[in-house]
Design a protein around this motif. Structure first.
Motif, short mmCIF file in Angstrom:
data_model
loop_
_atom_site.label_atom_id
_atom_site.label_comp_id
_atom_site.label_asym_id
_atom_site.label_seq_id
_atom_site.Cartn_x
_atom_site.Cartn_y
_atom_site.Cartn_z
N ALA A 12 0.78 -1.21 0.03
CA ALA A 12 -0.16 0.06 0.08
C ALA A 12 1.04 1.18 0.09
N SER A 13 1.84 1.30 0.81
CA SER A 13 2.69 2.34 0.90
C SER A 13 3.40 2.66 -0.30
N GLN A 14 3.95 1.51 -1.05
CA GLN A 14 4.71 1.52 -2.38
C GLN A 14 3.85 2.30 -3.42
N PHE A 15 2.52 1.74 -3.37
CA PHE A 15 1.65 2.12 -4.36
C PHE A 15 1.36 3.57 -4.20
N PHE A 16 1.06 3.99 -3.14
CA PHE A 16 0.57 5.30 -2.65
C PHE A 16 1.70 6.40 -3.06
N TRP A 17 2.93 6.11 -2.54
CA TRP A 17 4.11 7.01 -2.96
C TRP A 17 4.36 6.87 -4.17
N LEU A 18 4.26 5.85 -4.78
CA LEU A 18 4.89 5.65 -6.45
C LEU A 18 3.70 6.78 -7.22
N LEU A 19 2.43 6.42 -7.00
CA LEU A 19 1.65 7.05 -8.00
C LEU A 19 1.72 8.63 -7.32
N ILE A 20 2.02 9.01 -6.35
CA ILE A 20 2.28 10.49 -5.86
C ILE A 20 3.22 11.00 -6.76
N VAL A 21 4.58 10.26 -6.92
CA VAL A 21 5.80 10.76 -7.67
C VAL A 21 5.83 10.70 -8.91
N PHE A 22 5.07 9.43 -9.49
CA PHE A 22 4.97 9.12 -10.89
C PHE A 22 4.03 10.15 -11.29
N MET B 38 11.99 7.62 -3.80
CA MET B 38 11.30 8.10 -4.92
C MET B 38 11.30 9.57 -4.95
N MET B 39 11.37 10.33 -3.76
CA MET B 39 11.16 11.74 -3.86
C MET B 39 12.40 12.20 -4.12
N ILE B 40 13.66 11.48 -3.87
CA ILE B 40 14.97 11.93 -4.30
C ILE B 40 15.05 11.78 -5.56
N VAL B 41 14.43 10.94 -6.50
CA VAL B 41 14.53 10.67 -7.67
C VAL B 41 13.71 11.97 -8.56
N LEU B 42 12.64 12.18 -7.93
CA LEU B 42 11.74 13.24 -8.27
C LEU B 42 12.53 14.55 -8.36
N GLY B 43 12.93 14.74 -7.12
CA GLY B 43 14.03 16.02 -6.85
C GLY B 43 15.08 16.08 -7.97
N ALA B 44 15.57 14.80 -8.03
CA ALA B 44 17.00 15.01 -9.08
C ALA B 44 16.51 15.14 -10.33
N LEU B 45 15.42 14.43 -10.58
CA LEU B 45 14.84 14.73 -12.08
C LEU B 45 14.41 15.96 -12.59
N TRP B 46 13.75 16.72 -11.50
CA TRP B 46 13.20 17.99 -11.63
C TRP B 46 14.38 18.97 -11.72
#
Lengths: 164, 261
Positions: A12-22, B38-46
């Protein structure tokens, strides 16, 4: 393998954050920044193509101008040559006419002078004949004492002069 | 990295640890080390993309790099899908750059700072599965949107003999349905295997140096270290190749949906 051992706790955490980031990547970077960068690249490509086309057009125009200039020059040269030839011909004709006129005048004068000369020499010849006949009669009278008529003397002189 | 009693566990690097517990609607959506990367990836990409946003007529080095990557993805999509592929460039670009950055972030030597462990987001099946489903779902939506039920003609290639009509569609359907799994598993396995291999070799180097006998470092540690340099370079190549393969296959699948073979 934690990827599988932890899958039930973490999916759940993986899906949630990945969808936000992606989602953020897709909407802000993919849909927001990428089209601007591509538009800039397209604008540059278009500008380069336009500039090249403009340069090509200018070159063609310059070529055309050169060609037409040369043609103009050739035409002008032809016209000038024609005019020069005409003028030359005219001048030649003029000179010929003048020459002919002068020639005729001179000829007339010459003929008159020749006629005068012939008249004068005939007159002189006639006077010489009479003087010679008188002189011959005088000489005959002096030398032989015989009288010679003027007519006899004149015929004698005429015979001598005819001989030479 | 090091487990208890000096043992090195090569799988420990894949462990997900919650950093900030969070619970929404009964689901545990804690902010974990995976979310952090994931956030670090987003920041680096941005940051990378931001450097290319100067939009000069004559690009500088950074802008040139960004335009090189965008041009690369653009080329890949338009050569496999055609002029209609322009719509799908943002999706393929996002997939490519996210996977590439995540792979590279997992290779970064953050481990030299005590207590910090790099985490490879793409070495998790949950992540690669979501990315594969995004890719496959796009293909399904685009295919049925553009062609309706005619999309099923994808399973009957041109020139199929009539007496094979019972078999070929079955095989085609199977190969179509297996696509999301192969997309997800390929990336997950490649990243996991590479990182396990590097960690095992690193364990050889460290345990060899700690050994009592004096010949062990010479025979074990030094060859392992030399091998590890090569493997690390190879792994950097794999990072780029896996991102490329994922993006290329996605654009080929989108081509199927747009043009039906």
């Amino acid at each position: 393998m934690p990827q599988i051992a932890q899958i039930l706790e973490t999916y759940a955490s993986q899906f949630f954050w990945l969808l936000i980031v992606f989602g953020l990547i897709y909407f802000t970077i993919g849909k927001g920044m990428l089209p601007k960068i591509e538009a800039n690249m397209d604008a540059r490509d278009r500008k380069i193509a336009d500039d090249l086309a403009a340069a090509e057009r200018a070159r063609a125009e310059a070529d055309n101008l050169g060609d037409s200039g040369e043609a103009d020059l050739a035409a002008a040269r032809l016209v000038a040559q024609g005019k020069a030839n005409e003028a030359k011909a005219k001048a030649a004709k003029d000179a010929e006419q003048r020459l002919a006129k002068a020639d005729a005048e001179v000829g007339a004068k010459l003929a008159a002078a020749e006629a005068d000369l012939a008249k004068a020499s005939a007159a002189a010849m006639a006077s010489i004949e009479s003087v010679a006949a008188e002189a011959a009669a005088d000489i005959v009278a002096k030398v032989s004492g015989a009288k010679v008529s003027a007519a006899q003397a004149a015929s004698a002189v005429k015979a001598v002069m005819a001989n030479g | 990295m090091a487990g208890e009693s000096g043992k090195i566990d090569p799988m420990h690097q894949f462990q997900i640890e919650p950093l900030a517990p969070l619970n929404i609607g009964g689901y545990d959506v804690s902010f974990t080390n995976s979310s952090l990367f994931m956030m670090i990836v987003l920041g680096a990409l941005w940051l990378f993309m931001w450097g290319g946003m100067k939009r000069d007529l004559v690009p500088g080095r950074w802008q040139m790099a960004v335009e090189g990557v965008t041009g690369f993805v653009n080329n890949m999509v338009s050569s496999s899908v055609g002029p209609e592929g322009k719509k799908y460039v943002p999706l393929v670009f996002s997939l490519f750059m996210f996977i590439l950055m995540a792979n590279f972030m997992g290779m970064m030597p953050f481990g030299i700072v005590p207590g910090v462990h790099p985490f490879t987001v793409t070495s998790h099946l949950t992540v690669t599965a979501v990315l594969a489903v995004l890719s496959f779902g796009t293909v399904l939506v685009v295919g049925f949107w553009r062609h309706g039920l005619h999309f099923f003609s994808l399973f009957v290639p041109h020139g199929t003999p009539w007496w094979l009509l019972w078999l070929i569609p079955l095989i085609e359907l199977f190969s179509f349905l297996i696509r999301p799994f192969s997309l997800a598993l390929r990336l997950f396995v490649a990243m996991t295997a590479g990182h396990v291999l590097m960690k095992v070799l690193a364990g050889f180097v460290i345990n060899g140096l700690n050994a009592q006998a004096a010949w062990v470092p010479l025979v074990v540690s030094i060859p392992s270290f030399i091998l590890m340099i090569g493997i690390t370079l190879l792994e950097l190549l794999v990072c780029a190749i896996q991102a490329y393969v994922f993006a290329l296959l996605t654009s080929l699948y989108i081509n199927d949906a747009v043009n039906l073979h």
